[in-house]
Design a protein around this motif. Structure first.
Motif, PDB file in Angstrom:
ATOM      1  N   LYS A  49       0.837  -1.207   0.000  1.00 10.57           N
ATOM      2  CA  LYS A  49       0.000   0.000   0.000  1.00 10.57           C
ATOM      3  C   LYS A  49       0.866   1.249   0.000  1.00 10.57           C
ATOM      4  O   LYS A  49       0.579   2.210  -0.723  1.00 10.57           O
ATOM      5  CB  LYS A  49      -0.928  -0.001   1.212  1.00 10.57           C
ATOM      6  N   LEU A  50       1.927   1.226   0.805  1.00 11.45           N
ATOM      7  CA  LEU A  50       2.818   2.372   0.868  1.00 11.45           C
ATOM      8  C   LEU A  50       3.538   2.588  -0.463  1.00 11.45           C
ATOM      9  O   LEU A  50       3.730   3.732  -0.893  1.00 11.45           O
ATOM     10  CB  LEU A  50       3.833   2.177   2.000  1.00 11.45           C
ATOM     11  N   ILE A  51       3.899   1.510  -1.134  1.00  8.55           N
ATOM     12  CA  ILE A  51       4.509   1.620  -2.463  1.00  8.55           C
ATOM     13  C   ILE A  51       3.529   2.283  -3.424  1.00  8.55           C
ATOM     14  O   ILE A  51       3.902   3.181  -4.190  1.00  8.55           O
ATOM     15  CB  ILE A  51       4.954   0.235  -2.981  1.00  8.55           C
ATOM     16  N   GLY A  52       2.275   1.854  -3.379  1.00  9.61           N
ATOM     17  CA  GLY A  52       1.255   2.448  -4.252  1.00  9.61           C
ATOM     18  C   GLY A  52       1.065   3.935  -3.979  1.00  9.61           C
ATOM     19  O   GLY A  52       0.983   4.743  -4.912  1.00  9.61           O
ATOM     20  N   LEU A  53       1.006   4.300  -2.697  1.00 10.00           N
ATOM     21  CA  LEU A  53       0.834   5.715  -2.351  1.00 10.00           C
ATOM     22  C   LEU A  53       2.051   6.552  -2.755  1.00 10.00           C
ATOM     23  O   LEU A  53       1.913   7.671  -3.246  1.00 10.00           O
ATOM     24  CB  LEU A  53       0.585   5.856  -0.846  1.00 10.00           C
ATOM     25  N   THR A  54       3.227   5.991  -2.567  1.00 10.27           N
ATOM     26  CA  THR A  54       4.445   6.713  -2.945  1.00 10.27           C
ATOM     27  C   THR A  54       4.513   6.897  -4.457  1.00 10.27           C
ATOM     28  O   THR A  54       4.912   7.958  -4.943  1.00 10.27           O
ATOM     29  CB  THR A  54       5.691   5.958  -2.426  1.00 10.27           C
ATOM     30  N   TRP A  55       4.096   5.874  -5.181  1.00  6.33           N
ATOM     31  CA  TRP A  55       4.084   6.000  -6.640  1.00  6.33           C
ATOM     32  C   TRP A  55       3.099   7.085  -7.076  1.00  6.33           C
ATOM     33  O   TRP A  55       3.365   7.832  -8.018  1.00  6.33           O
ATOM     34  CB  TRP A  55       3.751   4.655  -7.287  1.00  6.33           C
ATOM     35  N   GLN A  56       1.967   7.176  -6.385  1.00  8.07           N
ATOM     36  CA  GLN A  56       1.011   8.243  -6.693  1.00  8.07           C
ATOM     37  C   GLN A  56       1.626   9.616  -6.447  1.00  8.07           C
ATOM     38  O   GLN A  56       1.358  10.571  -7.191  1.00  8.07           O
ATOM     39  CB  GLN A  56      -0.260   8.081  -5.854  1.00  8.07           C
ATOM     40  N   GLN A  57       2.447   9.732  -5.413  1.00  6.59           N
ATOM     41  CA  GLN A  57       3.117  11.006  -5.143  1.00  6.59           C
ATOM     42  C   GLN A  57       4.082  11.356  -6.271  1.00  6.59           C
ATOM     43  O   GLN A  57       4.175  12.525  -6.670  1.00  6.59           O
ATOM     44  CB  GLN A  57       3.861  10.951  -3.801  1.00  6.59           C
ATOM     45  N   ILE A  58       4.774  10.355  -6.779  1.00  7.01           N
ATOM     46  CA  ILE A  58       5.675  10.595  -7.917  1.00  7.01           C
ATOM     47  C   ILE A  58       4.878  11.102  -9.110  1.00  7.01           C
ATOM     48  O   ILE A  58       5.275  12.060  -9.783  1.00  7.01           O
ATOM     49  CB  ILE A  58       6.458   9.307  -8.270  1.00  7.01           C
ATOM     50  N   GLU A  59       3.749  10.456  -9.367  1.00  3.54           N
ATOM     51  CA  GLU A  59       2.913  10.874 -10.495  1.00  3.54           C
ATOM     52  C   GLU A  59       2.333  12.272 -10.273  1.00  3.54           C
ATOM     53  O   GLU A  59       2.223  13.066 -11.220  1.00  3.54           O
ATOM     54  CB  GLU A  59       1.800   9.858 -10.720  1.00  3.54           C
ATOM     55  N   THR A  60       1.976  12.585  -9.035  1.00  3.93           N
ATOM     56  CA  THR A  60       1.449  13.922  -8.743  1.00  3.93           C
ATOM     57  C   THR A  60       2.504  14.979  -8.986  1.00  3.93           C
ATOM     58  O   THR A  60       2.210  16.044  -9.557  1.00  3.93           O
ATOM     59  CB  THR A  60       0.949  13.983  -7.284  1.00  3.93           C
ATOM     60  N   ILE A  61       3.726  14.709  -8.601  1.00  5.89           N
ATOM     61  CA  ILE A  61       4.813  15.666  -8.864  1.00  5.89           C
ATOM     62  C   ILE A  61       4.996  15.839 -10.367  1.00  5.89           C
ATOM     63  O   ILE A  61       5.229  16.946 -10.848  1.00  5.89           O
ATOM     64  CB  ILE A  61       6.118  15.215  -8.179  1.00  5.89           C
ATOM     65  N   GLU A  62       4.847  14.747 -11.099  1.00  7.83           N
ATOM     66  CA  GLU A  62       4.964  14.838 -12.561  1.00  7.83           C
ATOM     67  C   GLU A  62       3.852  15.723 -13.136  1.00  7.83           C
ATOM     68  O   GLU A  62       4.085  16.511 -14.053  1.00  7.83           O
ATOM     69  CB  GLU A  62       4.931  13.438 -13.169  1.00  7.83           C
ATOM     70  N   ARG A  63       2.636  15.575 -12.589  1.00  7.63           N
ATOM     71  CA  ARG A  63       1.526  16.435 -13.056  1.00  7.63           C
ATOM     72  C   ARG A  63       1.799  17.899 -12.705  1.00  7.63           C
ATOM     73  O   ARG A  63       1.490  18.803 -13.481  1.00  7.63           O
ATOM     74  CB  ARG A  63       0.189  16.012 -12.422  1.00  7.63           C
ATOM     75  N   LYS A  64       2.379  18.144 -11.529  1.00 10.66           N
ATOM     76  CA  LYS A  64       2.716  19.514 -11.134  1.00 10.66           C
ATOM     77  C   LYS A  64       3.784  20.076 -12.076  1.00 10.66           C
ATOM     78  O   LYS A  64       3.735  21.241 -12.465  1.00 10.66           O
ATOM     79  CB  LYS A  64       3.232  19.550  -9.696  1.00 10.66           C
ATOM     80  N   ARG A  65       4.733  19.220 -12.445  1.00  4.71           N
ATOM     81  CA  ARG A  65       5.771  19.639 -13.391  1.00  4.71           C
ATOM     82  C   ARG A  65       5.121  20.075 -14.710  1.00  4.71           C
ATOM     83  O   ARG A  65       5.454  21.127 -15.260  1.00  4.71           O
ATOM     84  CB  ARG A  65       6.747  18.490 -13.637  1.00  4.71           C
ATOM     85  N   GLU A  66       4.213  19.245 -15.201  1.00  6.11           N
ATOM     86  CA  GLU A  66       3.536  19.568 -16.461  1.00  6.11           C
ATOM     87  C   GLU A  66       2.755  20.873 -16.349  1.00  6.11           C
ATOM     88  O   GLU A  66       2.790  21.706 -17.268  1.00  6.11           O
ATOM     89  CB  GLU A  66       2.591  18.427 -16.851  1.00  6.11           C
ATOM     90  N   LEU A  67       2.085  21.074 -15.214  1.00 12.85           N
ATOM     91  CA  LEU A  67       1.318  22.306 -15.016  1.00 12.85           C
ATOM     92  C   LEU A  67       2.229  23.522 -15.037  1.00 12.85           C
ATOM     93  O   LEU A  67       1.943  24.520 -15.716  1.00 12.85           O
ATOM     94  CB  LEU A  67       0.551  22.235 -13.687  1.00 12.85           C
ATOM     95  N   VAL A  68       3.330  23.441 -14.325  1.00 14.86           N
ATOM     96  CA  VAL A  68       4.264  24.572 -14.279  1.00 14.86           C
ATOM     97  C   VAL A  68       4.829  24.859 -15.663  1.00 14.86           C
ATOM     98  O   VAL A  68       4.899  26.017 -16.092  1.00 14.86           O
ATOM     99  CB  VAL A  68       5.406  24.286 -13.254  1.00 14.86           C
ATOM    100  N   LEU A  69       5.211  23.803 -16.388  1.00 11.02           N
ATOM    101  CA  LEU A  69       5.757  24.009 -17.736  1.00 11.02           C
ATOM    102  C   LEU A  69       4.717  24.604 -18.678  1.00 11.02           C
ATOM    103  O   LEU A  69       5.036  25.505 -19.486  1.00 11.02           O
ATOM    104  CB  LEU A  69       6.300  22.688 -18.287  1.00 11.02           C
ATOM    105  N   ILE A  70       3.510  24.127 -18.587  1.00  7.64           N
ATOM    106  CA  ILE A  70       2.449  24.671 -19.460  1.00  7.64           C
ATOM    107  C   ILE A  70       2.190  26.136 -19.123  1.00  7.64           C
ATOM    108  O   ILE A  70       2.100  26.984 -20.026  1.00  7.64           O
ATOM    109  CB  ILE A  70       1.153  23.833 -19.326  1.00  7.64           C
ATOM    110  N   LEU A  71       2.067  26.442 -17.826  1.00  8.89           N
ATOM    111  CA  LEU A  71       1.788  27.836 -17.446  1.00  8.89           C
ATOM    112  C   LEU A  71       2.924  28.782 -17.832  1.00  8.89           C
ATOM    113  O   LEU A  71       2.673  29.878 -18.337  1.00  8.89           O
ATOM    114  CB  LEU A  71       1.512  27.925 -15.938  1.00  8.89           C
ATOM    115  N   THR A  72       4.155  28.354 -17.632  1.00  2.00           N
ATOM    116  CA  THR A  72       5.267  29.239 -18.007  1.00  2.00           C
ATOM    117  C   THR A  72       5.386  29.357 -19.524  1.00  2.00           C
ATOM    118  O   THR A  72       5.768  30.413 -20.031  1.00  2.00           O
ATOM    119  CB  THR A  72       6.605  28.751 -17.404  1.00  2.00           C
TER     120      THR A  72
END
Length: 178
Positions: A49-72
């Motif tokens: 379960k912790l592996i799954g949650l940690t992987w979701q955090q990695i994916e969330t950071i990736e989505r944040k990266r995409e958002l920042v790149l798109i906005l800039t």
């Protein structure tokens, strides 16, 4: 010549003793090993379960990266600054997720922000690797415990059968004397 004979009660007592030992093995040793094995399984499930949650955090950071790149990129292409409320919200989210304080959301800040995102994702991946290796070790330990339980159960069954056979010797001795 004198015939050597063991009293029947000795066979019965020894058989009863073997059955008691078998019951104690089952009750204490095997039950303890089963609780230990169940604890290992629960730990593995928790790690999964912790592996799954940690992987979701990695994916969330990736989505944040995409958002920042798109906005800039939008800001750079349109030659217009983003609305202040949007910038403030994105900066607050980045600060919450990465513990990095940005002064402004601009092209100049992007390399440092991307590096921090990479570092955080690498930390999360390392955590996933450690949990996975821990699960492998738990699986090996679980297998050893289950093998031990199997051997103990076989021994307990053998002791029960031998004990019953010795107790039945009383009946055979009784018939022999008639």
């Amino acid at each position: 010549m004198r015939k050597w004979s063991v009293p029947t009660w000795v066979f019965v007592a020894f058989g009863l003793l073997l059955n008691i030992i078998s019951a104690l093995m089952t009750n204490f040793s095997i039950d303890h090993a089963m609780r230990e094995a169940n604890g290992m399984i629960q730990q593995q499930e928790s790690n999964e379960k912790l592996i799954g949650l940690t992987w979701q955090q990695i994916e969330t950071i990736e989505r944040k990266r995409e958002l920042v790149l798109i906005l800039t990129s939008i800001e750079d292409v349109n030659h217009q600054p983003l609305a202040a409320s949007v910038k403030e919200q994105v900066i607050a989210e980045v600060d919450d997720w990465l513990n990095i304080s940005l002064s402004d959301l601009s092209i100049v800040e992007i390399p440092a922000l991307m590096q921090r995102m990479n570092d955080v994702q690498a930390e999360y991946r390392h955590k996933i690797d450690r949990l996975y290796i821990q699960n492998l070790a738990l699986a090996q330990s679980y297998q050893r415990v289950m093998e031990s339980i199997s051997r103990q159960r076989n021994l307990a069954l053998f002791l029960q059968v031998l004990g019953l056979a010795l107790m039945l010797a009383r009946d055979l001795r009784w018939r022999e004397l008639k």
